[in-house]
Design an enzyme around this catalytic site. Sequence first.
Site, PDB file in Angstrom:
ATOM      1  N   ASN A  97      41.582 -17.872 -24.552  1.00  0.00           N
ATOM      2  CA  ASN A  97      41.152 -18.509 -25.796  1.00  0.00           C
ATOM      3  C   ASN A  97      40.964 -17.411 -26.845  1.00  0.00           C
ATOM      4  OD1 ASN A  97      39.735 -19.715 -27.885  1.00  0.00           O
ATOM      5  ND2 ASN A  97      38.295 -20.802 -26.553  1.00  0.00           N
TER       6      ASN A  97
ATOM      7  N   HIS B 209      44.405 -26.022 -30.283  1.00  0.00           N
ATOM      8  CA  HIS B 209      43.628 -24.816 -29.998  1.00  0.00           C
ATOM      9  C   HIS B 209      43.667 -24.582 -28.490  1.00  0.00           C
ATOM     10  CE1 HIS B 209      40.575 -21.913 -29.558  1.00  0.00           C
ATOM     11  NE2 HIS B 209      39.658 -22.746 -29.102  1.00  0.00           N
TER      12      HIS B 209
ATOM     13  N   CYS C 252      36.708 -21.557 -33.805  1.00  0.00           N
ATOM     14  CA  CYS C 252      38.039 -21.880 -33.273  1.00  0.00           C
ATOM     15  C   CYS C 252      38.810 -22.867 -34.160  1.00  0.00           C
ATOM     16  CB  CYS C 252      37.932 -22.435 -31.859  1.00  0.00           C
ATOM     17  SG  CYS C 252      37.022 -21.357 -30.752  1.00  0.00           S
TER      18      CYS C 252
HETATM   19  N1  ACO Z   1      34.114 -17.527 -11.464  1.00  0.00           N
HETATM   20  C1  ACO Z   1      33.650 -18.123 -10.360  1.00  0.00           C
HETATM   21  N2  ACO Z   1      32.731 -19.091 -10.379  1.00  0.00           N
HETATM   22  C2  ACO Z   1      32.267 -19.474 -11.582  1.00  0.00           C
HETATM   23  C3  ACO Z   1      32.705 -18.897 -12.785  1.00  0.00           C
HETATM   24  C4  ACO Z   1      33.671 -17.878 -12.691  1.00  0.00           C
HETATM   25  N3  ACO Z   1      34.171 -17.255 -13.770  1.00  0.00           N
HETATM   26  N4  ACO Z   1      32.057 -19.480 -13.812  1.00  0.00           N
HETATM   27  C5  ACO Z   1      31.232 -20.415 -13.280  1.00  0.00           C
HETATM   28  N5  ACO Z   1      31.347 -20.401 -11.928  1.00  0.00           N
HETATM   29  C6  ACO Z   1      30.652 -21.246 -10.983  1.00  0.00           C
HETATM   30  C7  ACO Z   1      29.311 -21.714 -11.477  1.00  0.00           C
HETATM   31  O1  ACO Z   1      28.327 -20.730 -11.217  1.00  0.00           O
HETATM   32  C8  ACO Z   1      29.101 -22.977 -10.678  1.00  0.00           C
HETATM   33  O2  ACO Z   1      28.681 -22.599  -9.396  1.00  0.00           O
HETATM   34  P1  ACO Z   1      27.590 -23.504  -8.611  1.00  0.00           P
HETATM   35  O3  ACO Z   1      28.225 -24.842  -8.433  1.00  0.00           O
HETATM   36  O4  ACO Z   1      27.376 -22.735  -7.337  1.00  0.00           O
HETATM   37  O5  ACO Z   1      26.387 -23.536  -9.509  1.00  0.00           O
HETATM   38  C9  ACO Z   1      30.509 -23.543 -10.553  1.00  0.00           C
HETATM   39  O6  ACO Z   1      31.403 -22.446 -10.810  1.00  0.00           O
HETATM   40  C10 ACO Z   1      30.780 -24.668 -11.513  1.00  0.00           C
HETATM   41  O7  ACO Z   1      30.361 -24.270 -12.829  1.00  0.00           O
HETATM   42  P2  ACO Z   1      30.510 -25.243 -14.064  1.00  0.00           P
HETATM   43  O8  ACO Z   1      29.982 -24.561 -15.282  1.00  0.00           O
HETATM   44  O9  ACO Z   1      29.958 -26.581 -13.695  1.00  0.00           O
HETATM   45  O10 ACO Z   1      32.102 -25.341 -14.139  1.00  0.00           O
HETATM   46  P3  ACO Z   1      32.975 -26.300 -14.994  1.00  0.00           P
HETATM   47  O11 ACO Z   1      33.851 -27.075 -14.121  1.00  0.00           O
HETATM   48  O12 ACO Z   1      32.192 -27.021 -16.044  1.00  0.00           O
HETATM   49  O13 ACO Z   1      33.915 -25.260 -15.746  1.00  0.00           O
HETATM   50  C11 ACO Z   1      34.255 -24.351 -17.931  1.00  0.00           C
HETATM   51  C12 ACO Z   1      33.371 -24.349 -16.683  1.00  0.00           C
HETATM   52  C13 ACO Z   1      35.646 -23.852 -17.547  1.00  0.00           C
HETATM   53  C14 ACO Z   1      33.659 -23.422 -18.968  1.00  0.00           C
HETATM   54  C15 ACO Z   1      34.318 -25.803 -18.460  1.00  0.00           C
HETATM   55  O14 ACO Z   1      33.040 -26.327 -18.649  1.00  0.00           O
HETATM   56  C16 ACO Z   1      35.070 -25.913 -19.710  1.00  0.00           C
HETATM   57  O15 ACO Z   1      36.284 -25.816 -19.711  1.00  0.00           O
HETATM   58  N6  ACO Z   1      34.407 -26.183 -20.840  1.00  0.00           N
HETATM   59  C17 ACO Z   1      35.049 -26.250 -22.103  1.00  0.00           C
HETATM   60  C18 ACO Z   1      34.589 -25.152 -22.882  1.00  0.00           C
HETATM   61  C19 ACO Z   1      35.676 -24.290 -23.399  1.00  0.00           C
HETATM   62  O16 ACO Z   1      36.816 -24.306 -23.042  1.00  0.00           O
HETATM   63  N7  ACO Z   1      35.221 -23.489 -24.301  1.00  0.00           N
HETATM   64  C20 ACO Z   1      36.047 -22.554 -24.917  1.00  0.00           C
HETATM   65  C21 ACO Z   1      35.360 -22.128 -26.137  1.00  0.00           C
HETATM   66  S1  ACO Z   1      34.978 -23.446 -27.108  1.00  0.00           S
HETATM   67  C22 ACO Z   1      36.250 -23.766 -27.966  1.00  0.00           C
HETATM   68  O17 ACO Z   1      37.127 -22.974 -28.035  1.00  0.00           O
HETATM   69  C23 ACO Z   1      36.211 -25.029 -28.585  1.00  0.00           C
END
Ligand code: ACO
Length: 325
Positions: A282, A252, A119
Amino acid sequence: MNIYTRIAGTGSFLPPRRLTNADLAAELASQGVETSDAWIVERTGIRARHFADAGVGSSDLGTEAARRALEMAGVSADELDLIIVATSTPDMVFPSVATMVQNKLGAAGCPAFDVQAVCSGFIYAVTVADAMIRAGSASKALVIGAEVFSRILDFKDRTTCVLFGDGAGAVVLEASEQPGILASDIHADGKHRDILSVPGHVSGGNVLGDPVLKMDGQAVFKLAVGVLEETARASLTKAALQDSDIDWLIPHQANIRIMQSTAKKLKMPLEKVVVTVDQHGNTSAASIPLALDVAVRDGRIQRGQNLMLEGVGGGFTWGSVLVKF
Ligand code: ACO
């Protein structure tokens, strides 16, 4: 006389197939994977993404974006003396996407190569092109970010497959007596390899490993917010400018919450942040030039304004480019 690198034109291209969160949720539900528009919007800010049809590669998307950037710059493909494509989803193992784009544009002869920094790839590619232009080894460069991330997603993993989309963005860079790129700053730290990777490879005629995207979202989030502030500050320091000198932040487009935190740390109101993640998801190396082109074409970005472009991605890699448009 100083030589600077100026952005002469921008362009972008999205494949026509657009899926809203509801469309994607319905497709995933048919495979027993549960998600919802509400979850995706709340956690990421994403409302829709575009997916390329089968047979359409990064080189096709990149070529369309390049045509638009060349047209805006008033530069013809045969005038280019450098082509760099940032991508992690090349059409094939080799040759590079850059050589394919060169051929599709009807150009030949100039150096053309790919940069792989996930990215952060577009920031890396612009930094390399800027160095080559200032060194006098190129004067008209095409820099593209192009991706088909839909090909490397695991549609059984709802924590990742809802986040990404396909697309391409491009800039034509020209040697100029006027600034131009004011500063850039790029970094990597390979110890974070496992928090974001596609751990597959080709060997002996087979694909080995698991060639789909794996991510520890929370670890990525924490690292991203810290390094994005650091790199923006490093570019500002090199250019002897302050936070308040930035007219537009073009980060990004990974997640709206990462963008909000970065803007807050740089004391920038959200109105000065170009946001396309809601409509594109993304798109990895394509996301910054796509966002740049959207804001140039809708008239928000004006000549003479200071733009902070910044990215972070797998590797881990990160960096920024501060440019007077
Ligand atoms: N739909 C519904 N529920 C979901 C989904 C989905 N698509 N994905 C995860 N869940 C659930 C999980 O199973 C979990 O359920 P549980 O509590 O029953 O176990 C709950 O939602 C919370 O999951 P987390 O992984 O803790 O959610 P979080 O708030 O961390 O959000 C996310 C996840 C959006 C990926 C976040 O961590 C994030 O934004 N990270 C940054 C990473 C990123 O943006 N990467 C992009 C690529 S990297 C880059 O470009 C640099």
